[in-house]
Write an enzyme that holds these catalytic residues in place. Sequence first.
Site, PDB file in Angstrom:
ATOM      1  N   ASP A 137      -6.585   0.712  -8.854  1.00  0.00           N
ATOM      2  CA  ASP A 137      -7.735   1.615  -9.041  1.00  0.00           C
ATOM      3  C   ASP A 137      -8.409   1.414 -10.398  1.00  0.00           C
ATOM      4  O   ASP A 137      -9.527   1.877 -10.615  1.00  0.00           O
ATOM      5  CB  ASP A 137      -7.286   3.074  -8.912  1.00  0.00           C
TER       6      ASP A 137
ATOM      7  N   LYS B  89     -11.761  -0.821  -0.446  1.00  0.00           N
ATOM      8  CA  LYS B  89     -11.725   0.495  -1.110  1.00  0.00           C
ATOM      9  C   LYS B  89     -13.007   1.256  -0.755  1.00  0.00           C
ATOM     10  O   LYS B  89     -13.696   0.902   0.186  1.00  0.00           O
ATOM     11  CB  LYS B  89     -11.566   0.306  -2.622  1.00  0.00           C
TER      12      LYS B  89
ATOM     13  N   GLN C 146      -0.295   4.168   0.428  1.00  0.00           N
ATOM     14  CA  GLN C 146      -0.779   5.054   1.490  1.00  0.00           C
ATOM     15  C   GLN C 146      -0.057   4.746   2.796  1.00  0.00           C
ATOM     16  O   GLN C 146       0.355   5.659   3.521  1.00  0.00           O
ATOM     17  CB  GLN C 146      -2.290   4.887   1.673  1.00  0.00           C
TER      18      GLN C 146
ATOM     19  N   SER D 101       0.832  -1.204   0.000  1.00  0.00           N
ATOM     20  CA  SER D 101       0.000   0.000   0.000  1.00  0.00           C
ATOM     21  C   SER D 101       0.865   1.252   0.000  1.00  0.00           C
ATOM     22  O   SER D 101       1.672   1.476   0.912  1.00  0.00           O
ATOM     23  CB  SER D 101      -0.894  -0.002   1.243  1.00  0.00           C
TER      24      SER D 101
END
Length: 450
Positions: free
Chosen positions: A321, A348, A176, A174
């Site tokens: 995505d 998500k 993030q 990830s």
Amino acid sequence: MSEFRVTAISKLHAEFSVPGDKSMSHRAAILGGLSNGVCTIRNFLPSEDCVNTLNAMKALGARHEVLDELEGYGPMNLRIHGQSMKLSAPAAPIDCGNAGTGMRLLAGLLAGQEFPSELFGDASLSSRPMGRITVPLGQMGAKIETRGEKFGCAPLFIHPAKLQPIIYQMPVASAQVKSAILLAGMFAEGKTTVIQPAETRDHTERMLASFRVSTRTENNAISLYGGQMPESCDFTVPGDISSAAFWLVAAAALPGSRLLIKDVGLNPTRTAILKVLSRMGAHMTEIEHQSEGEPIGNIEIHGAALTGTTILENEVPNLIDEIPVIAVAAALAKGKTIIRNAKELRVKETDRITTVVEGLRAMGAVVEEFEDGMEITGGTPLHGAEVDSFGDHRIAMAFAIAGLFAQGKTVIKNTECVNTSYPGFAHHLDAILHERTHAADFTLPTISRE
Ligand code: S3P
């Protein structure tokens, strides 16, 4: 509640650019606000998600002036006043809206401050896992409470703390999480290292380099020394390849089409979508015209009769995505497409395995659902249906693309959410639906505020 009404198209001949990259816009707002001077950011994404991050930085002391605005949405070109790493206590809880990126990166930023803060978000964000950042940040000494109704979820209460560096092996790939730890590491004394199980988008590393903060990447380990001062710089955000992906799929699946997407980000940690569409039979050329920092270029694509493909395990983080719209391409292609190792889709903005599978089935596609993905047997003609986005921007846009290939009318419900990543999508959809070909039909109106 707004909706999209979509019918089939027979032609797609267009040249346009899509709004700025969402990932880079969040990071530009944060690093600009931490820097030691004034930064001009151009082509910032004026989406709800990114504007929330910009406002969060304002609440922390880093004000900005809007130079140009995308009419009806928000700032596109702006000047942000960096605070030389000295943020101030926010007067109120910070609203992250729908943005996982905003909340997780801001949590990393706020973990090592001398003041308390609170981050909250909408219902979708309040049900997404935050343990993936609170655990490593906790190991650094951060004191973060997750006070959500759901265990381990927002709102986040962040207490003042002094951080120590760590070496952290991330259990999930990830960007993030990686970025939250690196931002926290900027406020820790010594060397913080994060090791990713697979390569993820490297915008944080590249943007830190633009701000003269050095990081070191060895294989999948990224290290940074705390205490470095980000030097103010100007940054132009390229178009978002994840937004371009919707039109790339539409053009790829329509034989005889030609689409040129201009000035889009071509960072190799984001371009697996192009490889997948090429493998499926689309004809494509990429022309890069900036290679320093974040690569930017044009993508020209010509449609073809597509065939199914298998998404490789190491491609998944690169195109996570884009999977909803890849699934649409798969339904339009001949043969089987296999998407596995993509369990992350379940956490998500919606559970994107379920929302994609159910939406495609409602339109007549043959899809088998797995815990970590799906298998789509393409080629069955799609028919119009009513599909709910469940407030997920990429689901709304992916099914708008499916509608362009379905017999009859497709109605996508609950479409305001597209503004979280693609303000102007409805305008571009309208131009495509009416088979417009002039560049001016795709230009989104801007207002100067200078
Ligand atoms: C993002 C990372 C990805 C992606 C998201 C943006 C980022 O999330 O899905 O849209 O900007 O770092 P994960 O880090 O959860 O994979």
